[in-house]
Motif scaffolding. Structure first.
Motif, PDB file in Angstrom:
ATOM      1  N   LEU A 155       0.827  -1.204   0.000  1.00 57.02           N
ATOM      2  CA  LEU A 155       0.000   0.000   0.000  1.00 57.02           C
ATOM      3  C   LEU A 155       0.865   1.260   0.000  1.00 57.02           C
ATOM      4  CD1 LEU A 155      -2.833   1.265   0.152  1.00 57.02           C
ATOM      5  CD2 LEU A 155      -2.645   1.138   2.646  1.00 57.02           C
ATOM      6  N   LEU A 156       1.935   1.251   0.795  1.00 55.81           N
ATOM      7  CA  LEU A 156       2.779   2.437   0.915  1.00 55.81           C
ATOM      8  C   LEU A 156       3.727   2.621  -0.261  1.00 55.81           C
ATOM      9  CD1 LEU A 156       3.690   2.336   4.725  1.00 55.81           C
ATOM     10  CD2 LEU A 156       2.003   3.793   3.582  1.00 55.81           C
ATOM     11  N   THR A 157       4.139   1.512  -0.885  1.00 53.27           N
ATOM     12  CA  THR A 157       5.125   1.604  -1.964  1.00 53.27           C
ATOM     13  C   THR A 157       4.453   1.644  -3.332  1.00 53.27           C
ATOM     14  OG1 THR A 157       5.417  -0.817  -1.911  1.00 53.27           O
ATOM     15  CG2 THR A 157       6.953   0.514  -0.615  1.00 53.27           C
ATOM     16  N   THR A 158       3.945   0.502  -3.788  1.00 55.28           N
ATOM     17  CA  THR A 158       3.310   0.481  -5.107  1.00 55.28           C
ATOM     18  C   THR A 158       2.026   1.303  -5.121  1.00 55.28           C
ATOM     19  OG1 THR A 158       2.016  -1.528  -4.649  1.00 55.28           O
ATOM     20  CG2 THR A 158       4.227  -1.824  -5.551  1.00 55.28           C
ATOM     21  N   GLY A 159       1.424   1.496  -3.955  1.00 51.26           N
ATOM     22  CA  GLY A 159       0.233   2.330  -3.881  1.00 51.26           C
ATOM     23  C   GLY A 159       0.589   3.804  -3.810  1.00 51.26           C
ATOM     24  N   PHE A 160       1.081   4.248  -2.668  1.00 49.64           N
ATOM     25  CA  PHE A 160       1.309   5.674  -2.456  1.00 49.64           C
ATOM     26  C   PHE A 160       2.441   6.244  -3.309  1.00 49.64           C
ATOM     27  CE2 PHE A 160       3.631   9.002  -0.067  1.00 49.64           C
ATOM     28  CZ  PHE A 160       2.711  10.025  -0.248  1.00 49.64           C
ATOM     29  N   LEU A 164       1.989   8.906  -6.290  1.00 49.64           N
ATOM     30  CA  LEU A 164       2.584  10.232  -6.114  1.00 49.64           C
ATOM     31  C   LEU A 164       3.450  10.585  -7.313  1.00 49.64           C
ATOM     32  CD1 LEU A 164       3.017  12.689  -4.265  1.00 49.64           C
ATOM     33  CD2 LEU A 164       4.972  11.468  -3.267  1.00 49.64           C
ATOM     34  N   ILE A 165       4.182   9.590  -7.827  1.00 48.78           N
ATOM     35  CA  ILE A 165       5.038   9.830  -8.989  1.00 48.78           C
ATOM     36  C   ILE A 165       4.200  10.050 -10.247  1.00 48.78           C
ATOM     37  CG2 ILE A 165       6.713   8.776 -10.560  1.00 48.78           C
ATOM     38  CD1 ILE A 165       7.917   7.342  -8.112  1.00 48.78           C
ATOM     39  N   PHE A 166       3.310   9.102 -10.551  1.00 47.57           N
ATOM     40  CA  PHE A 166       2.637   9.109 -11.843  1.00 47.57           C
ATOM     41  C   PHE A 166       1.401  10.016 -11.888  1.00 47.57           C
ATOM     42  CE2 PHE A 166       5.202   5.312 -12.188  1.00 47.57           C
ATOM     43  CZ  PHE A 166       5.684   5.418 -13.492  1.00 47.57           C
ATOM     44  N   ARG A 167       0.483   9.858 -10.943  1.00 47.93           N
ATOM     45  CA  ARG A 167      -0.725  10.691 -10.957  1.00 47.93           C
ATOM     46  C   ARG A 167      -0.527  11.985 -10.181  1.00 47.93           C
ATOM     47  NH1 ARG A 167      -1.116   6.319 -13.804  1.00 47.93           N
ATOM     48  NH2 ARG A 167      -0.993   5.095 -11.889  1.00 47.93           N
ATOM     49  N   GLY A 168       0.593  12.108  -9.472  1.00 40.83           N
ATOM     50  CA  GLY A 168       0.904  13.337  -8.766  1.00 40.83           C
ATOM     51  C   GLY A 168       1.826  14.231  -9.572  1.00 40.83           C
ATOM     52  N   VAL A 169       3.136  14.001  -9.449  1.00 40.79           N
ATOM     53  CA  VAL A 169       4.125  14.886 -10.075  1.00 40.79           C
ATOM     54  C   VAL A 169       4.091  14.812 -11.602  1.00 40.79           C
ATOM     55  CG1 VAL A 169       6.587  15.375 -10.296  1.00 40.79           C
ATOM     56  CG2 VAL A 169       5.626  14.813  -8.049  1.00 40.79           C
ATOM     57  N   LEU A 170       4.168  13.595 -12.155  1.00 42.75           N
ATOM     58  CA  LEU A 170       4.217  13.458 -13.607  1.00 42.75           C
ATOM     59  C   LEU A 170       2.938  13.955 -14.281  1.00 42.75           C
ATOM     60  CD1 LEU A 170       6.034  10.033 -14.011  1.00 42.75           C
ATOM     61  CD2 LEU A 170       6.725  12.159 -15.100  1.00 42.75           C
ATOM     62  N   GLN A 171       1.785  13.620 -13.718  1.00 38.91           N
ATOM     63  CA  GLN A 171       0.543  14.048 -14.354  1.00 38.91           C
ATOM     64  C   GLN A 171       0.389  15.570 -14.284  1.00 38.91           C
ATOM     65  OE1 GLN A 171      -3.061  11.663 -14.398  1.00 38.91           O
ATOM     66  NE2 GLN A 171      -4.183  13.340 -13.445  1.00 38.91           N
ATOM     67  N   VAL A 226      -6.973   6.711  -5.612  1.00 37.44           N
ATOM     68  CA  VAL A 226      -6.197   5.850  -6.510  1.00 37.44           C
ATOM     69  C   VAL A 226      -5.028   5.196  -5.784  1.00 37.44           C
ATOM     70  CG1 VAL A 226      -6.888   7.088  -8.594  1.00 37.44           C
ATOM     71  CG2 VAL A 226      -4.820   7.804  -7.376  1.00 37.44           C
ATOM     72  N   THR A 227      -4.534   5.848  -4.742  1.00 39.17           N
ATOM     73  CA  THR A 227      -3.497   5.218  -3.911  1.00 39.17           C
ATOM     74  C   THR A 227      -4.050   3.956  -3.247  1.00 39.17           C
ATOM     75  OG1 THR A 227      -2.246   7.245  -3.457  1.00 39.17           O
ATOM     76  CG2 THR A 227      -2.118   5.490  -1.808  1.00 39.17           C
ATOM     77  N   ILE A 228      -5.232   4.069  -2.662  1.00 38.53           N
ATOM     78  CA  ILE A 228      -5.870   2.903  -2.040  1.00 38.53           C
ATOM     79  C   ILE A 228      -6.169   1.836  -3.085  1.00 38.53           C
ATOM     80  CG2 ILE A 228      -7.886   2.080  -0.754  1.00 38.53           C
ATOM     81  CD1 ILE A 228      -8.074   4.940   0.436  1.00 38.53           C
ATOM     82  N   ALA A 229      -6.720   2.264  -4.240  1.00 39.92           N
ATOM     83  CA  ALA A 229      -7.062   1.315  -5.295  1.00 39.92           C
ATOM     84  C   ALA A 229      -5.831   0.600  -5.817  1.00 39.92           C
ATOM     85  CB  ALA A 229      -7.768   2.044  -6.440  1.00 39.92           C
ATOM     86  N   HIS A 230      -4.768   1.343  -6.039  1.00 37.76           N
ATOM     87  CA  HIS A 230      -3.522   0.747  -6.549  1.00 37.76           C
ATOM     88  C   HIS A 230      -2.934  -0.214  -5.521  1.00 37.76           C
ATOM     89  CE1 HIS A 230       0.318   1.664  -9.094  1.00 37.76           C
ATOM     90  NE2 HIS A 230       0.210   0.382  -8.814  1.00 37.76           N
ATOM     91  N   GLY A 231      -2.928   0.210  -4.258  1.00 38.35           N
ATOM     92  CA  GLY A 231      -2.426  -0.666  -3.213  1.00 38.35           C
ATOM     93  C   GLY A 231      -3.245  -1.933  -3.084  1.00 38.35           C
ATOM     94  N   LEU A 232      -4.572  -1.811  -3.079  1.00 37.51           N
ATOM     95  CA  LEU A 232      -5.448  -2.989  -2.987  1.00 37.51           C
ATOM     96  C   LEU A 232      -5.275  -3.907  -4.199  1.00 37.51           C
ATOM     97  CD1 LEU A 232      -8.834  -1.626  -1.579  1.00 37.51           C
ATOM     98  CD2 LEU A 232      -7.247  -3.212  -0.468  1.00 37.51           C
ATOM     99  N   THR A 233      -5.118  -3.309  -5.375  1.00 36.02           N
ATOM    100  CA  THR A 233      -4.893  -4.121  -6.577  1.00 36.02           C
ATOM    101  C   THR A 233      -3.701  -5.035  -6.390  1.00 36.02           C
ATOM    102  OG1 THR A 233      -5.836  -2.450  -8.058  1.00 36.02           O
ATOM    103  CG2 THR A 233      -4.348  -4.054  -9.040  1.00 36.02           C
ATOM    104  N   ASN A 234      -2.595  -4.470  -5.908  1.00 33.59           N
ATOM    105  CA  ASN A 234      -1.377  -5.270  -5.773  1.00 33.59           C
ATOM    106  C   ASN A 234      -1.427  -6.215  -4.575  1.00 33.59           C
ATOM    107  OD1 ASN A 234      -0.065  -4.343  -8.079  1.00 33.59           O
ATOM    108  ND2 ASN A 234       0.697  -2.531  -7.042  1.00 33.59           N
TER     109      ASN A 234
END
Length: 246
Positions: A155-160, A164-171, A226-234
């Motif tokens: 949750l903290l790594t692949t999620g947050f 933060l990288i892709f939908r935060g800074v990069l987007q 999306v952080t929660i969703a991404h974390g739950l996905t993985n």
């Protein structure tokens, strides 16, 4: 922006070379890419660098750190904090250099019920991606004692950190450069970084999910859901589904 499209091509090439030929060759391409970004940014106004190009340095760092770290003798679950901690530090530094506020990169709560609903989509996404990839489990049994640590780490790594990288800074940088088309650009990069899973179907799946995530962040202003969703996905993909369905 021709240079941004060129960097997308280089990133795609580096991923293919890493997977199809040798990781060291891919590492070499990413290292050259990182230095070219540094040089290009240094040649622009130091106080107003090319924001998207500078932000793309984080993509190069993702692969440089993951390929260069000596992880073979370390349990897989600990790979994530070892790789993602320096990435988090780099992301914070890039965001500061670009003078982004917390709101700019989605670090606000947003409407909590909406964010929770977005987050819960990760359960279905996890089972859907498991049907595509069927990876081995990173947990030993379906017990709280065996699942709690991997879940928190994912949750903290692949999620947050990834969000933060892709939908935060990069987007944020891509939206400033391309408008709404920036979501497509970042989603393409995100999908390309999944070439190593050796599944064309998964690349299309990830691209579609990234598009939706990008739109939701643009619409709500927050990366919480999306952080929660991404974390739950993985968590489902790597910890629960392999033990439940494998």
């Amino acid at each position: 922006m021709p240079s941004a499209l060129f960097y997308l091509l280089i990133i795609t090439t580096a991923e293919i070379v890493t997977v199809a030929f040798h990781p060291l060759l891919g590492l070499g391409i990413y290292t050259v890419l990182l230095f070219s970004i540094i040089i290009q940014v240094a040649k622009t106004n130091r106080f107003h660098p090319d924001r998207l190009i500078l932000a793309l340095s984080l993509v190069a760092l993702i692969r440089i750190i993951s390929l260069a770290m000596p992880l073979s003798d370390i349990p897989q679950i600990w790979w994530y904090p070892i790789i993602y901690l320096p990435l988090l530090i780099a992301t914070i530094m890039v965001a500061k250099m670009l003078e982004y506020t917390l709101k700019d990169i989605g670090l606000i709560w947003g409407k909590i019920p909406v964010q929770i609903l977005i987050g819960l989509t990760g359960i279905g996404l996890g089972f859907a991606e498991y049907a595509i990839l069927k990876p081995d489990a990173i947990a030993e049994t379906l017990s709280w004692s065996n699942l709690i640590l991997p879940s928190i780490i994912l949750l903290l790594t692949t999620g947050f950190v990834e969000e933060l990288i892709f939908r935060g800074v990069l987007q944020k940088a891509a939206l400033d450069s391309f408008g709404s088309r920036g979501i497509i650009y970042i989603s393409l990069i995100f999908a390309v970084l999944h070439i190593g899973f050796f599944s064309i179907l998964d690349i299309f799946f990830v691209f579609g999910v990234a598009l939706v995530f990008g739109y939701l962040v643009k619409k709500t202003g927050s990366i919480l859901g999306v952080t929660i969703a991404h974390g739950l996905t993985n968590i489902i993909l790597f910890a629960i589904a392999p033990l439940l369905l494998g």
